[in-house]
Design a protein around this motif. Structure first.
Motif, PDB file in Angstrom:
ATOM      1  N   GLN A 295     -74.043 -94.465 -30.946  1.00 42.03           N
ATOM      2  CA  GLN A 295     -74.841 -95.664 -30.702  1.00 42.03           C
ATOM      3  C   GLN A 295     -76.149 -95.326 -29.997  1.00 42.03           C
ATOM      4  O   GLN A 295     -76.396 -95.737 -28.884  1.00 42.03           O
ATOM      5  N   MET A 296     -76.999 -94.537 -30.635  1.00 45.37           N
ATOM      6  CA  MET A 296     -78.280 -94.206 -30.032  1.00 45.37           C
ATOM      7  C   MET A 296     -79.374 -95.061 -30.665  1.00 45.37           C
ATOM      8  O   MET A 296     -79.187 -95.636 -31.730  1.00 45.37           O
ATOM      9  N   ARG A 297     -80.496 -95.174 -29.966  1.00 44.94           N
ATOM     10  CA  ARG A 297     -81.653 -95.903 -30.493  1.00 44.94           C
ATOM     11  C   ARG A 297     -82.296 -95.060 -31.577  1.00 44.94           C
ATOM     12  O   ARG A 297     -82.433 -93.846 -31.426  1.00 44.94           O
ATOM     13  N   VAL A 298     -82.679 -95.701 -32.688  1.00 44.34           N
ATOM     14  CA  VAL A 298     -83.218 -94.966 -33.828  1.00 44.34           C
ATOM     15  C   VAL A 298     -84.522 -95.593 -34.289  1.00 44.34           C
ATOM     16  O   VAL A 298     -84.590 -96.788 -34.548  1.00 44.34           O
ATOM     17  N   LEU A 299     -85.547 -94.760 -34.381  1.00 49.22           N
ATOM     18  CA  LEU A 299     -86.831 -95.158 -34.949  1.00 49.22           C
ATOM     19  C   LEU A 299     -86.999 -94.359 -36.233  1.00 49.22           C
ATOM     20  O   LEU A 299     -87.068 -93.131 -36.202  1.00 49.22           O
ATOM     21  N   MET A 300     -87.008 -95.047 -37.349  1.00 47.44           N
ATOM     22  CA  MET A 300     -87.099 -94.388 -38.655  1.00 47.44           C
ATOM     23  C   MET A 300     -88.564 -94.236 -39.065  1.00 47.44           C
ATOM     24  O   MET A 300     -89.400 -95.043 -38.682  1.00 47.44           O
ATOM     25  N   MET A 301     -88.836 -93.219 -39.849  1.00 46.97           N
ATOM     26  CA  MET A 301     -90.147 -93.014 -40.458  1.00 46.97           C
ATOM     27  C   MET A 301     -89.943 -92.940 -41.954  1.00 46.97           C
ATOM     28  O   MET A 301     -89.012 -92.282 -42.420  1.00 46.97           O
TER      29      MET A 301
END
Length: 71
Positions: A11-17
């Protein structure tokens, strides 16, 4: 990869590109748990702004249990 990570319980924060702007793909990313998505090519300023928004939202979510108690 994001779906697999969630399936494993991470459950980590994810910023997708992403290099594409296919709306179906972007909606899937958010359904799988991404907190943000930046489309390529992107500028450092836009990346910083999205990261700040994710961190601010995270800080607010962490404070909620301190203010509200469900009996």
């Amino acid at each position: 990869m994001l779906g697999e990570s969630r399936w494993l319980g991470h459950q980590m924060r994810v910023l997708m590109m992403s290099g594409g702007s296919d709306e179906r793909v972007l909606r899937k990313l958010f359904r799988e748990g991404a907190q943000g998505c930046i489309l390529k090519p992107f500028h450092l300023i836009s990346r910083k702004q999205v990261c700040r928004e994710i961190i601010t939202k995270m800080e607010i979510e962490e404070q909620v249990p301190h203010y509200f108690h469900v009996a």
